[in-house]
Every structure is written in C-alpha cells, then in structure tokens.
Design an enzyme around this catalytic site. Structure first.
Site, mmCIF file in Angstrom:
data_model
loop_
_atom_site.group_PDB
_atom_site.id
_atom_site.type_symbol
_atom_site.label_atom_id
_atom_site.label_comp_id
_atom_site.label_asym_id
_atom_site.label_seq_id
_atom_site.Cartn_x
_atom_site.Cartn_y
_atom_site.Cartn_z
ATOM 1 N N SER A 98 40.101 43.780 39.702
ATOM 2 C CA SER A 98 38.642 43.825 39.867
ATOM 3 C C SER A 98 38.193 45.075 40.612
ATOM 4 O O SER A 98 38.892 45.563 41.512
ATOM 5 C CB SER A 98 38.202 42.590 40.653
ATOM 6 N N GLN A 120 38.832 46.385 35.795
ATOM 7 C CA GLN A 120 37.481 45.836 35.560
ATOM 8 C C GLN A 120 36.453 46.707 36.275
ATOM 9 O O GLN A 120 36.563 46.994 37.459
ATOM 10 C CB GLN A 120 37.405 44.391 36.068
ATOM 11 N N TYR A 122 32.164 47.972 36.777
ATOM 12 C CA TYR A 122 30.728 47.766 36.584
ATOM 13 C C TYR A 122 30.130 49.142 36.360
ATOM 14 O O TYR A 122 30.618 50.129 36.921
ATOM 15 C CB TYR A 122 30.086 47.162 37.831
ATOM 16 N N THR A 148 32.282 44.635 32.832
ATOM 17 C CA THR A 148 31.596 43.350 33.012
ATOM 18 C C THR A 148 30.093 43.559 32.852
ATOM 19 O O THR A 148 29.505 44.415 33.514
ATOM 20 C CB THR A 148 31.919 42.772 34.409
ATOM 21 N N ARG A 157 24.917 31.465 44.294
ATOM 22 C CA ARG A 157 26.019 30.541 44.605
ATOM 23 C C ARG A 157 25.693 29.812 45.898
ATOM 24 O O ARG A 157 25.907 30.327 46.982
ATOM 25 C CB ARG A 157 27.324 31.329 44.731
ATOM 26 N N LYS A 238 33.229 42.402 28.868
ATOM 27 C CA LYS A 238 33.380 41.042 29.425
ATOM 28 C C LYS A 238 32.023 40.444 29.779
ATOM 29 O O LYS A 238 31.242 41.073 30.506
ATOM 30 C CB LYS A 238 34.243 41.114 30.687
ATOM 31 N N HIS A 262 31.443 34.028 33.054
ATOM 32 C CA HIS A 262 31.868 34.335 34.427
ATOM 33 C C HIS A 262 32.332 33.057 35.141
ATOM 34 O O HIS A 262 32.135 32.892 36.347
ATOM 35 C CB HIS A 262 30.711 34.982 35.188
ATOM 36 N N ARG A 265 29.629 31.260 37.091
ATOM 37 C CA ARG A 265 29.229 31.790 38.395
ATOM 38 C C ARG A 265 27.985 32.673 38.317
ATOM 39 O O ARG A 265 27.515 33.187 39.316
ATOM 40 C CB ARG A 265 30.397 32.576 39.006
ATOM 41 N N ASP A 293 37.147 33.238 28.285
ATOM 42 C CA ASP A 293 37.545 32.685 29.584
ATOM 43 C C ASP A 293 36.503 31.693 30.071
ATOM 44 O O ASP A 293 35.450 31.514 29.466
ATOM 45 C CB ASP A 293 37.827 33.790 30.616
ATOM 46 N N MET A 297 42.188 25.553 32.240
ATOM 47 C CA MET A 297 42.950 24.998 33.353
ATOM 48 C C MET A 297 44.303 24.422 32.944
ATOM 49 O O MET A 297 45.006 23.870 33.778
ATOM 50 C CB MET A 297 42.126 23.906 34.058
ATOM 51 N N GLY A 316 41.125 32.510 35.688
ATOM 52 C CA GLY A 316 40.703 32.980 37.009
ATOM 53 C C GLY A 316 41.110 31.965 38.064
ATOM 54 O O GLY A 316 42.145 32.097 38.720
ATOM 55 N N ARG A 317 40.333 30.893 38.160
ATOM 56 C CA ARG A 317 40.607 29.909 39.211
ATOM 57 C C ARG A 317 42.029 29.358 39.137
ATOM 58 O O ARG A 317 42.647 29.111 40.177
ATOM 59 C CB ARG A 317 39.610 28.755 39.124
HETATM 60 C C1 FMN Z 1 36.785 33.973 43.078
HETATM 61 C C2 FMN Z 1 36.383 34.673 41.818
HETATM 62 C C3 FMN Z 1 36.069 36.026 41.862
HETATM 63 C C4 FMN Z 1 35.694 36.699 40.690
HETATM 64 N N1 FMN Z 1 35.455 38.052 40.741
HETATM 65 C C5 FMN Z 1 35.158 38.721 39.596
HETATM 66 C C6 FMN Z 1 34.975 40.135 39.602
HETATM 67 O O1 FMN Z 1 35.099 40.784 40.625
HETATM 68 N N2 FMN Z 1 34.668 40.742 38.428
HETATM 69 C C7 FMN Z 1 34.529 40.035 37.244
HETATM 70 O O2 FMN Z 1 34.245 40.634 36.211
HETATM 71 N N3 FMN Z 1 34.723 38.696 37.222
HETATM 72 C C8 FMN Z 1 35.031 38.030 38.349
HETATM 73 N N4 FMN Z 1 35.240 36.668 38.309
HETATM 74 C C9 FMN Z 1 35.166 35.965 37.016
HETATM 75 C C10 FMN Z 1 36.528 35.937 36.341
HETATM 76 O O3 FMN Z 1 36.918 37.197 35.886
HETATM 77 C C11 FMN Z 1 36.533 34.976 35.123
HETATM 78 O O4 FMN Z 1 35.468 35.328 34.259
HETATM 79 C C12 FMN Z 1 36.384 33.506 35.544
HETATM 80 O O5 FMN Z 1 37.094 33.266 36.730
HETATM 81 C C13 FMN Z 1 36.904 32.600 34.434
HETATM 82 O O6 FMN Z 1 36.707 31.251 34.766
HETATM 83 P P1 FMN Z 1 37.823 30.329 35.477
HETATM 84 O O7 FMN Z 1 37.855 30.752 36.902
HETATM 85 O O8 FMN Z 1 37.276 28.954 35.334
HETATM 86 O O9 FMN Z 1 39.132 30.564 34.786
HETATM 87 C C14 FMN Z 1 35.605 35.977 39.473
HETATM 88 C C15 FMN Z 1 35.922 34.617 39.448
HETATM 89 C C16 FMN Z 1 36.311 33.964 40.589
HETATM 90 C C17 FMN Z 1 36.672 32.498 40.513
#
Ligand code: FMN
Length: 366
Positions: A98, A120, A122, A148, A157, A238, A262, A265, A293, A297, A316-317
């Site tokens: 990131s 990744q 911006y 992204t 959030r 993305k 995302h 989020r 994405d 899980m 991600g998570r």
């Molecule tokens: C804690 C956290 C931080 C994230 N930070 C970024 C980021 O810096 N840049 C970005 O493009 N996506 C970010 N994401 C989104 C992830 O790249 C991804 O799209 C997302 O986590 C996918 O969903 P999942 O967590 O349910 O697998 C973040 C997600 C989480 C959970």
C-alpha cells in the site's frame, strides 16, 4: 483466527481492520453473497492430480489468491508488510504494498528480494509527488501499479471515530488501560521502528498533512491516461464497481481491474461486487484481467469467485487476522487453510485445474 486476533490486539486496532463504513451494510451483503454461491458437484472425474496454478499478468502463481494492499500493517503486528510479502514469495503468490504502508518500497525490496510485488498508488494532489512515488516503485522492482480509484474522499468509519483512532496511537488515559490489557503488543510497538507512511519518509510532513496530499478528489479517467504515459509496466485499476466504468477503463490501455468496494470501507450502499462479476467479465474479460475482492474469507469463497469468472481474488482482512493472531506464521496458516479448502473443493466438484473450474456453470442462488 479473527477471534485470536481480537484477543491479541488492542480494540482500536482490531476494529480498524474489521470495521467498514457507516452502517457496515456493504460488507455484510458481500459476506452473504459468498454464502449464496452454488457450484455443480461433478463425480467420477479422476481428481487424483489437482493443479491450482493460474497465469496472472502472464506469469504463473501457485494459487489465484493475492494479498490486497492494506495500510499500516506494522500497527497490526510489528513484523508488518515484509512478513506478508515473505509468505507471498515462499508460496509463489502476489503481494501488493500500500501507499500507506509502514514499510517503504525500498525496504520491502531489500527484505524480500524474491517477492512478486505490486505497488498500490493513489493519484495525489500534485503530479510531481505522484511521480516521486511511482519512481520508488520502478527503482525497487515493482512489477505493476495498482491504482485505487474508489477513494475520492475517505470512507466514514464510525468505529474508528468512536475508538479515537490516531496513527501513531496517542497516549491518553484510556491508552494506559489498553496497554495493561495487551502489554505484548504495546511493547512491540514501542521497541520496533517508528510507525510512519514509509514511502514518504523525509518529506517532513505530519501524517494528517500527508493524508491530505495523498487523496485528490478531482481525479478523473484522464489521470489514468496520464499514468499510462509515465509508467510502462502493467496497470491494475482497483475499486471498479459497475459495468460502465469497467468498460471505460478497459479502453485506456490498462491490463487488469479489481472489482472492489474496498471491503465495504468506502461507499456503504453500492452493488455487491460478486453479484456483478459475471456481467463485468462478459463485458471486458477479453480485454483486461478481472479480479475481485471484498469479504473473501475462505478457500471456497475464492473457488466460487473463480468459477464465476474472476481471474484471481484478493484478500485483505483474512491475512490481517492471521498476522494479528500469530505474526508471519499466522499469515502462512491463513494461506494453507484457504489452499486446503480450495483444493478440497476442486476435488469435490470434479475439477483438475482452474480452466475446468471456470466451466462449472456456477451460479449465485436467489
Ligand atoms: C485495514 C485495511 C487497510 C486497507 N488499506 C488499503 C490501502 O491502503 N489501499 C487500498 O487500496 N486498499 C486498502 N484496503 C482495502 C483492501 O485492499 C481490500 O480492498 C479489502 O481489504 C478487501 O476486503 P476484505 O478485507 O474483506 O478481504 C484496506 C483494507 C483494510 C481491511
């Protein structure tokens, strides 16, 4: 793993990972959609040898499961981004670092030289700043840029607001109580390197000033054309969330898109990426690779998305819970659990390779 992660990290950190935007509806809809995938279980197919490899941007990975970019990984566990990249390298998978990483592109390249790494990005307020970051990716052997595009403004959030999240954590009275509850995590935080957006080290700006520079709400499709002119490697877009946008970016000379909200989020009332996957693949799948994405899980979630036409999924998570629970070994465990479920699922639907998975006639139940 999420339960262990919750025990081992302060609430503010766990909630930052687990939480989504506003009412957290988009995330729960995505989770529910994965449970509705149905595949045909074909028997008597000789599944004694199973091959899970797939070509991503022309090169083979051992599993079509990639590590999504996530900011601040050293906040989740002090071993941070390099530990995740190391697991990716050992298992021949792709790791995306990131822009908000707490390990710089140069450090990652030095610590895990053999990793297949994507960066990744911006589009930042200032093109010269964007170029400076792109240059770091180039000089440090990053294969692709992941741009992204679903962050014209930050997501709302509320869990983070309620928890008073600040990076780095500020010491307040409730922080002292939190330290008493998770002493090991806090000790690691204070005894390992400073938490910072490592790609911007030396820029002499506070984190909030940097965050302000990183997000440009005036970004348009023309910025992708500009990025295409300054980066000669693959570009992955993305955060695409509908067919029209997928078609529009596919015209711009990019190599792949990630259908993504995302992880819920950002916008909390958009379509569920999985539910539009087949339509998007039908529209642009011959021009660009389509990944997905959000709420993947398990290995079966991944298998279902692949069967519905995704070239790969990003997690991600899932891996963040692994790292919070058990550092690098936890990330390794997550991949192995998902691999086991993926291979087991392939055998039980009668598929020997990914190409056969895509001909399964999978569907999403109503
Ligand atoms: C804690 C956290 C931080 C994230 N930070 C970024 C980021 O810096 N840049 C970005 O493009 N996506 C970010 N994401 C989104 C992830 O790249 C991804 O799209 C997302 O986590 C996918 O969903 P999942 O967590 O349910 O697998 C973040 C997600 C989480 C959970």
């Amino acid at each position: 793993m999420a339960r262990v992660a919750k025990k081992r990290t302060p609430k503010v950190v766990f909630d930052y990972v687990a939480g989504s935007a506003v009412d957290e509806v988009a995330y729960s809809r995505s989770r529910a959609a994965f449970a509705r995938i149905e595949l045909n279980s074909n028997v008597l197919r000789d599944v004694s040898a199973i091959d899970t490899s797939e070509l991503i941007l022309g090169k083979s990975v051992d599993l079509p499961i990639c590590f999504a970019p996530t900011g601040y990984t050293r906040l989740m566990h002090h071993v941070g981004e390099a530990a995740v990249a190391n697991v990716a390298a050992q298992k021949n998978l792709i790791y995306a670092l990131s822009t908000m990483g707490t390990t710089s592109p140069a450090e990652l390249a030095q610590l895990v030289p053999g990793s297949r790494r994507w960066f990744q990005l911006y589009i930042m307020k200032n093109r010269a700043d964007t170029l400076a970051v792109v240059k770091q990716a180039k000089e440090n052997g990053f294969e692709a840029l992941v741009l992204t595009v679903d962050t014209p403004v930050p997501g709302l959030r509320y869990r983070d607001n309620r928890n008073g999240l600040t990076v780095p954590p500020k010491i307040r009275l409730d922080t002292i109580f939190a330290i008493a509850r998770k002493p090991r995590w806090w000790l690691n935080l204070f005894t390992t390197g400073k938490l910072e957006f490592a790609a911007f080290r030396g820029w002499d700006k506070s984190l909030s000033e940097l965050a302000d520079l990183i997000f440009d709400s005036s970004t348009t499709f023309e910025d992708i054309t500009w990025l295409r002119s300054v980066w000669d490697g693959p570009i992955v877009i993305k955060g695409i969330q509908n067919v029209e946008d997928a078609k529009a970016v596919a015209q711009l000379g990019v190599q792949a898109i990630i259908l993504s909200n995302h992880g819920g989020r950002q916008f909390d009332r958009g379509p569920v990426p999985l539910e539009i996957l087949e339509e998007v693949v039908a529209a642009v799948g011959t021009k660009v690779e389509v990944y997905i994405d959000g709420a993947v899980m398990s290995g079966l979630d991944a298998l279902g998305a692949i069967a519905l036409g995704a070239k790969a999924v990003f997690i991600g998570r899932a891996y963040l819970y692994g790292i919070m629970a058990n550092g690098e070994a936890g990330v390794d465990q997550i991949v192995e659990i998902m691999r086991k479920e993926f291979v087991n699922g392939m055998a039980l639907i009668g598929c020997r390779n990914i190409e056969e998975v895509r001909t399964n006639d999978a569907r999403i139940r109503n």
